[in-house]
Scaffold this motif. Structure first.
Motif, PDB file in Angstrom:
ATOM      1  N   ASP A 188      55.318  10.416  20.185  1.00  0.00           N
ATOM      2  CA  ASP A 188      54.437  11.590  20.060  1.00  0.00           C
ATOM      3  C   ASP A 188      53.656  11.835  21.348  1.00  0.00           C
ATOM      4  N   LEU A 189      53.216  10.737  21.983  1.00  0.00           N
ATOM      5  CA  LEU A 189      52.470  10.876  23.236  1.00  0.00           C
ATOM      6  C   LEU A 189      53.349  11.505  24.318  1.00  0.00           C
ATOM      7  N   GLY A 190      54.654  11.162  24.285  1.00  0.00           N
ATOM      8  CA  GLY A 190      55.594  11.760  25.235  1.00  0.00           C
ATOM      9  C   GLY A 190      55.708  13.262  25.042  1.00  0.00           C
ATOM     10  N   LYS A 191      55.720  13.736  23.782  1.00  0.00           N
ATOM     11  CA  LYS A 191      55.799  15.171  23.510  1.00  0.00           C
ATOM     12  C   LYS A 191      54.546  15.884  24.041  1.00  0.00           C
TER      13      LYS A 191
ATOM     14  N   PHE B  39      49.197   6.286  28.336  1.00  0.00           N
ATOM     15  CA  PHE B  39      49.252   4.863  27.992  1.00  0.00           C
ATOM     16  C   PHE B  39      48.935   4.679  26.513  1.00  0.00           C
ATOM     17  N   THR B  40      49.456   3.595  25.946  1.00  0.00           N
ATOM     18  CA  THR B  40      49.159   3.237  24.550  1.00  0.00           C
ATOM     19  C   THR B  40      48.441   1.896  24.539  1.00  0.00           C
TER      20      THR B  40
ATOM     21  N   ALA C 267      51.243  16.596  17.664  1.00  0.00           N
ATOM     22  CA  ALA C 267      50.682  15.392  17.042  1.00  0.00           C
ATOM     23  C   ALA C 267      49.228  15.663  16.674  1.00  0.00           C
ATOM     24  N   ILE C 268      48.616  14.673  15.984  1.00  0.00           N
ATOM     25  CA  ILE C 268      47.180  14.759  15.713  1.00  0.00           C
ATOM     26  C   ILE C 268      46.460  14.338  16.989  1.00  0.00           C
ATOM     27  N   VAL C 269      45.791  15.289  17.628  1.00  0.00           N
ATOM     28  CA  VAL C 269      45.249  15.054  18.963  1.00  0.00           C
ATOM     29  C   VAL C 269      43.763  15.382  18.996  1.00  0.00           C
TER      30      VAL C 269
END
Length: 655
Positions: A340-343, A363-364, A511-513
């Motif tokens: 999701d972070l990539g999207k 980063f995660t 995503a939920i951001v």
């Protein structure tokens, strides 16, 4: 008797006692004006402004404080006023006026003073309101100017509150007349003349309460504990202050009286005996002044520090122009979060809206909730806030341009945690701990807010293994995965806001951001800190008015009592110069004591205030110490002016 007679009597009494009624009326007028202005701020709609909820909450809190303080200090000063007039009221009875007639005169006096001060205060509030809004606009740094509106409801509410306060004051005055005979009223001014008894137990209790309050402040461990224990410490210090002024001062004076070498000196004899006889009443007034002085300094120093430290606080919350955090309400794996972070990251790179994107990093990381028992991280909550975060070495190296490498059974820990062990046990797995001390620019580690542990793991497999163990033991919600992306843009603050408004709906599709540009955070931050500073200045001014009024009435009351005493001294042969010197030393002593006590309280309150202000992002000792020192000096100057003015009134009465 005709109504005209009562009205003339009431008007004549106010004129005859203008030395008492004038400062009382001016103070009431100013508090009416302040409450009206605060209600006007609270009812403003603040259209188009971010962070408006917290600002309105602040103004609501300020309105309640002003209302309560106005009730307390107007009733308090009214008690001074009626005490000075007891002899006059007693003469009415001797001259034949019944108590109901006196009550009628007192009612008309309250009606006249109340009507004039309420109407004048509302008028002043309406006139100064526009100026006040301009000042607030300046503090909040808003892109739009707030409009000032005069709501009829605020006029009604303010008038109702102060009508109630004047009515309660009237009932108190009537009760003094109703439950006393003329002889008691004639002797009313002499109340408090008996030498008070010293009580060693109360003196010791005062020391214990004060010591307990100081101990809480000096030993407070983290901001949450400071917030929870602050009011306990305040109550202990207030209780200790009152006991030390009432019992402690009498105990010390009596000890000085027993010292024959000291006491039987002409100057010391006059000063000690004079202060001792009226100390019980004066001690309460001095304690009130000391507490009010503390309130002024705390209100102004803390809000000034928060406002001045706004940019530092912003810098510790967000390092780049933009930051978006991907989070979830349910458990997610690292791979799912990274997907999701990539999207979101791809959307940021694609939809630039004509701006140049730079310093883009994603980063995660894994957050684990628990406390350390020795070197083992266990489930539960401790007395202080504990936060544990783990990143992979690859993520940390990319984020901070480092070159950390680890063996499979090792973890890096940032030195800010001050961890004392060589190993750490997380999810039942033991790792050797290596310390790294690099200064981090993008990943904020604020150890002031509690125990914060930032670990760096060898690889993603290590983090997945830890997460799996938490899930296997049914503690999956104690460990969560979060993803963040940070980046800069080449535009102004207004451009950042416009860019954010276009980008937000697009990345929220992925995503939920939680997305917040720094410009937006700055606006919300200044709305809150500017509101705090405004409220601090407002309440500081209100408490200063209270300090001035209480000091003034104390001086007038003491002046009348000392005049008779000094006349007797002159008759027994003491010269005027010696009497003047001793009276001056008493006045200086009585003035200096509250400000010395208030400054001492502030010195001991510093640790707990600093911890509390960490919640608002202020982590600079220089800013807080500078604010407190500046406000103490400023207040001491104001207090000196008060001393000069009220001492002049005192000397004019005594001489």
């Amino acid at each position: 008797m005709k109504n005209n007679f009562y009205f003339k009597m009431a008007l004549r009494n106010i004129r005859a006692n203008k030395q008492l009624y004038l400062p009382y009326g001016i103070s009431a007028l100013l508090t009416v004006s302040m409450l009206f202005q605060m209600l006007s701020l609270m009812s403003n709609k603040f259209e188009g402004m971010r962070g408006v909820d917290s600002l309105i909450l602040l103004f609501r809190f300020g309105s309640v404080i002003i209302g309560i303080f106005s009730l307390i200090f107007l009733l308090y000063t009214n008690s001074f006023l009626i005490k000075r007039r007891k002899k006059e009221v007693g003469l009415y009875g001797i001259l034949g006026l019944e108590k109901r007639h006196v009550a009628r005169i007192l009612f008309l006096e309250s009606l006249l003073v109340g009507t004039v001060t309420i109407l004048s205060g509302l008028g002043l509030g309406a006139l100064l309101g526009q100026l006040l809004f301009l000042f607030l606009n300046y503090l909040l740094k808003l892109p739009i100017q707030m409009a000032y509106s005069l709501e009829p409801l605020n006029f009604v509410l303010t008038a109702a509150v102060f009508t109630g306060i004047f009515f309660i004051a009237y009932l108190y005055n009537v009760s003094q007349v109703t439950f006393s005979n003329p002889i008691q009223l004639l002797r009313g001014e002499k109340e408090g003349e008996k030498e008070p008894k010293s009580n060693v137990l109360l003196f010791i209790l005062g020391l214990l309460l004060l010591g307990a309050g100081y101990y809480i402040s000096l030993t407070i461990s983290d901001p949450i504990a400071a917030l929870l224990h602050f009011f306990v410490a305040v109550v202990l210090v207030i209780g200790g202050t009152y006991l030390l002024f009432t019992s402690g001062s009498i105990y010390i004076l009596k000890r000085m009286k027993k010292n024959q070498k000291l006491y039987y000196q002409p100057r010391a004899f006059i000063s000690i005996s004079g202060m001792l006889y009226r100390m019980k009443q004066n001690a309460m007034g001095l304690a009130n002044i000391a507490i009010l002085s503390c309130m002024v300094i705390i209100a102004l120093a803390t809000t000034t520090a928060i406002y001045v430290g706004s940019e530092n606080a912003l810098g510790s919350h967000i390092a780049t122009d933009h930051q978006a955090t991907v989070y979830y309400d349910e458990e997610k794996t690292i791979d799912a979060v990274q997907a999701d972070l990539g999207k979101v990251t791809e959307r940021i790179q694609t939809d630039t809206f004509g701006l140049t994107i730079s310093d883009l990093k994603s980063f995660t990381y894994v957050n684990i909730f628990g406390i350390f028992d020795g070197n083992e991280l266990k489930q539960g909550e401790g007395p202080t806030f504990t936060g544990t975060t783990l990143l992979t070495a690859e993520a940390m190296n990319g984020l901070e341009n480092l070159s950390l490498t680890l063996e499979p059974n090792e973890l890096y820990l940032h030195e800010a945690a001050h961890y004392p062990y060589d190993t750490v046990v997380i999810a039942g797995e033991t790792f050797n701990v290596k310390i790294f001390d690099n200064e981090l620019e993008n990943f904020m580690v604020d150890t002031e807010v509690g125990e914060i542990y930032l670990f760096v793991a060898p690889n993603k497999e290590t983090l997945n293994r830890i997460l799996q163990k938490y899930e296997d033991t049914g503690q999956g919600y104690d460990a969560s995965v979060t993803g963040s992306v940070i980046w800069n843009t080449n535009t102004s603050a207004e451009g950042e806001m416009a860019y954010a408004d276009k980008l937000r709906p697009l990345i929220e599709k992925e995503a939920i951001v939680n997305y917040q540009p720094r410009a937006e955070m700055r606006e919300e931050w200044y709305a809150m800190t500017g509101g705090f500073l405004f409220l601090g200045i407002f309440l500081g001014g209100l408490f200063t008015i209270g300090t001035i009024l209480i000091t003034y009435f104390k001086q007038v009351s003491e002046g009348y009592e000392d005049r008779t005493r000094f006349q007797i001294m002159q008759k027994v042969g003491l010269d005027k110069e010696m009497i003047r010197d001793t009276s001056r030393s008493q006045v200086v002593w009585m003035f200096m004591l509250p400000i010395i006590v208030a400054t001492t309280h502030m010195a001991f309150a510093y640790p707990i205030l600093y911890k509390m202000l960490l919640i608002f992002g202020l982590n600079s000792h220089v800013i807080l110490i500078g604010s407190m020192a500046g406000i103490v000096v400023l207040f001491a100057l104001i207090y000196w002016v008060i001393y000069r003015l009220t001492a002049r009134v005192y000397y004019s009465i005594v001489q």
